[in-house]
Scaffold this motif. Structure first.
Motif, PDB file in Angstrom:
ATOM      1  N   ILE A   1       1.004  -1.385  -0.027  1.00  0.00           N
ATOM      2  CA  ILE A   1       0.017   0.001  -0.132  1.00  0.00           C
ATOM      3  C   ILE A   1       0.757   1.226  -0.056  1.00  0.00           C
ATOM      4  O   ILE A   1       1.688   1.194   0.870  1.00  0.00           O
ATOM      5  CB  ILE A   1      -0.897   0.105   1.281  1.00  0.00           C
ATOM      6  CG1 ILE A   1      -2.045  -1.292   1.154  1.00  0.00           C
ATOM      7  CG2 ILE A   1      -1.628   1.403   1.387  1.00  0.00           C
ATOM      8  CD1 ILE A   1      -2.928  -1.281   2.320  1.00  0.00           C
ATOM      9  N   SER A   2       0.715   2.169  -0.830  1.00  0.00           N
ATOM     10  CA  SER A   2       1.411   3.293  -1.245  1.00  0.00           C
ATOM     11  C   SER A   2       1.338   4.228   0.160  1.00  0.00           C
ATOM     12  O   SER A   2       0.370   4.369   0.679  1.00  0.00           O
ATOM     13  CB  SER A   2       1.087   3.898  -2.280  1.00  0.00           C
ATOM     14  OG  SER A   2       1.561   5.283  -2.474  1.00  0.00           O
TER      15      SER A   2
ATOM     16  N   SER B   1      -1.392   6.838  -0.639  1.00  0.00           N
ATOM     17  CA  SER B   1      -2.737   6.315  -0.666  1.00  0.00           C
ATOM     18  C   SER B   1      -3.772   7.101   0.022  1.00  0.00           C
ATOM     19  O   SER B   1      -3.427   7.074   1.289  1.00  0.00           O
ATOM     20  CB  SER B   1      -2.802   4.554  -0.360  1.00  0.00           C
ATOM     21  OG  SER B   1      -4.194   4.375  -0.437  1.00  0.00           O
TER      22      SER B   1
ATOM     23  N   PHE C   1      -7.734   3.583   2.213  1.00  0.00           N
ATOM     24  CA  PHE C   1      -7.520   2.207   2.167  1.00  0.00           C
ATOM     25  C   PHE C   1      -8.274   1.679   3.196  1.00  0.00           C
ATOM     26  O   PHE C   1      -7.674   1.658   4.407  1.00  0.00           O
ATOM     27  CB  PHE C   1      -6.280   1.732   2.090  1.00  0.00           C
ATOM     28  CG  PHE C   1      -6.179   0.284   1.473  1.00  0.00           C
ATOM     29  CD1 PHE C   1      -5.810   0.122   0.068  1.00  0.00           C
ATOM     30  CD2 PHE C   1      -6.325  -0.716   2.269  1.00  0.00           C
ATOM     31  CE1 PHE C   1      -5.775  -1.468  -0.272  1.00  0.00           C
ATOM     32  CE2 PHE C   1      -6.542  -2.212   1.833  1.00  0.00           C
ATOM     33  CZ  PHE C   1      -5.932  -2.292   0.380  1.00  0.00           C
TER      34      PHE C   1
ATOM     35  N   ASP D   1      -4.720   3.987   5.144  1.00  0.00           N
ATOM     36  CA  ASP D   1      -4.426   5.091   4.358  1.00  0.00           C
ATOM     37  C   ASP D   1      -2.975   5.499   4.472  1.00  0.00           C
ATOM     38  O   ASP D   1      -2.225   5.732   5.845  1.00  0.00           O
ATOM     39  CB  ASP D   1      -5.109   6.567   4.834  1.00  0.00           C
ATOM     40  CG  ASP D   1      -6.617   6.183   4.957  1.00  0.00           C
ATOM     41  OD1 ASP D   1      -7.209   5.344   4.266  1.00  0.00           O
ATOM     42  OD2 ASP D   1      -7.431   7.146   5.591  1.00  0.00           O
TER      43      ASP D   1
ATOM     44  N   ARG E   1     -10.950   1.414  -1.579  1.00  0.00           N
ATOM     45  CA  ARG E   1      -9.844   2.330  -1.907  1.00  0.00           C
ATOM     46  C   ARG E   1     -10.605   3.332  -2.911  1.00  0.00           C
ATOM     47  O   ARG E   1     -11.462   2.994  -3.662  1.00  0.00           O
ATOM     48  CB  ARG E   1      -8.635   1.705  -2.008  1.00  0.00           C
ATOM     49  CG  ARG E   1      -8.676   1.190  -3.496  1.00  0.00           C
ATOM     50  CD  ARG E   1      -7.309   0.663  -3.831  1.00  0.00           C
ATOM     51  NE  ARG E   1      -7.242   0.005  -5.121  1.00  0.00           N
ATOM     52  CZ  ARG E   1      -6.260  -0.441  -6.009  1.00  0.00           C
ATOM     53  NH1 ARG E   1      -5.233  -0.597  -5.299  1.00  0.00           N
ATOM     54  NH2 ARG E   1      -6.360  -0.779  -7.236  1.00  0.00           N
TER      55      ARG E   1
ATOM     56  N   GLU F   1      -6.809   3.731  -7.869  1.00  0.00           N
ATOM     57  CA  GLU F   1      -5.477   3.649  -7.763  1.00  0.00           C
ATOM     58  C   GLU F   1      -4.717   2.850  -8.843  1.00  0.00           C
ATOM     59  O   GLU F   1      -5.525   2.276  -9.809  1.00  0.00           O
ATOM     60  CB  GLU F   1      -4.796   3.304  -6.360  1.00  0.00           C
ATOM     61  CG  GLU F   1      -5.490   3.926  -5.195  1.00  0.00           C
ATOM     62  CD  GLU F   1      -4.602   3.936  -4.038  1.00  0.00           C
ATOM     63  OE1 GLU F   1      -3.275   3.392  -4.111  1.00  0.00           O
ATOM     64  OE2 GLU F   1      -5.246   4.124  -2.818  1.00  0.00           O
TER      65      GLU F   1
END
Length: 302
Positions: free
Chosen positions: A128-129, A132, A135, A154, A280, A283
């Protein structure tokens, strides 16, 4: 509209053994597919679901995976079934969301405010970025409003939030108040902080809004990215001014929230329900969340 039960387990000092049980649910995902008596899987073009044996752990897990959507045009949906291909027609996905969610089966629904405990093991995608914006995986809802209890990841940080009706000055524009109940050691969000929120796109603000609620913090949340953690939630009297949510992780108390939790008007729903899996914003990458050793227990503490 899908009625789902909700609840949550948190073992702050109690264990499952020795407690009175009613409508218990247990799933170790021993079959080759998800059990429809326990779960509704929200099928969409951008998701898929698997069952796997966890290497070196001796248990099995459900894996919910979400990929980028390919469509350009999108719509808003009237009810939650319409957000799934296998739900109530017509299929009308939200404009900006991607999801791979498992919802508790309708027949397992519980009345709003039921005293109930949940415990489950989970592993969240370490990919997960940090950029992000949203999320969520693991949320409890009351009707069509935003979740009154949610696990959020997140920005590659783990927080748990609760929500209530917003009684601050901007309530007409943002009718919900989101409150941080717990956070890990890297999240910039502080337990007890709050901000006004709307379930419309870009509907959040930094305005402090919490009222009639107390957050007691005992420890930070653990790191769930790429490693298994066991989460526990105890939920009682949601939708009242004397609600209780207790949160534990790996058997240790994390936080307790008491007071006004949930919504007075949840768009006609008198039920609460739980769902798990990635939810989410749009993305570019593929992400997953894993669920194992799922337990739900209702109890009468009177």
């Amino acid at each position: 509209m899908f009625i789902r039960q909700i609840a949550v387990l948190a073992m702050v000092s109690c264990s499952f053994s020795g407690l009175a049980r009613a409508q218990d649910v247990q799933d170790d995902f021993t079959g080759s597919t998800l059990d429809p008596a326990k779960w509704f899987q929200c099928d969409r073009p951008e998701n898929h679901f698997d069952i796997e044996t966890v290497p070196g752990q001796g248990f099995r897990a459900a894996v919910a995976t979400v990929a980028p959507r390919n469509d350009v045009a999108a719509q808003t949906f009237v009810n939650s079934h319409q957000a799934c291909l296998n739900g109530a027609p017509p299929f009308t996905p939200e404009a900006d969301d991607e999801r791979a969610e498992l919802w508790e089966a309708d027949d397992l629904a519980l009345k709003l405010g039921t005293d109930v405990r949940y415990e489950f093991a989970m592993l969240i995608d370490p990919g997960i970025s940090e950029r992000s914006p949203r999320f969520v995986s693991g949320q409890w809802k009351q009707g069509g409003r935003s979740p009154f209890l949610a696990q959020r990841f997140d920005g590659h940080a783990f927080t748990v939030t609760i929500q209530q009706d917003n009684r601050a000055t901007d309530a007409a524009l943002r009718p919900e108040c989101r409150i941080v109940a717990a956070a890990d050691g890297v999240s910039p969000k502080v337990p007890g902080s709050s901000f006004s929120h709307s379930d419309q796109p870009h509907g959040s603000t930094g305005t402090t809004c919490d009222s009639d609620v107390k957050v007691a913090t005992y420890a930070p949340l653990p790191n769930p990215f790429g490693r298994w953690v066991t989460m526990g939630f105890h939920l009682k009297d949601i939708g009242t001014d004397h609600a209780v949510i207790e949160i534990s992780a790996d058997g240790k108390p994390i936080a307790k929230v008491t007071g006004r939790i949930g919504y007075a008007d949840a768009r006609g729903s008198a039920m609460q329900y739980f769902k798990f899996g990635p939810y989410r914003d749009r993305e570019t990458g593929v992400n997953f969340a894993k669920l194992a050793r799922f337990r739900r227990m209702t109890e009468d503490l009177q």
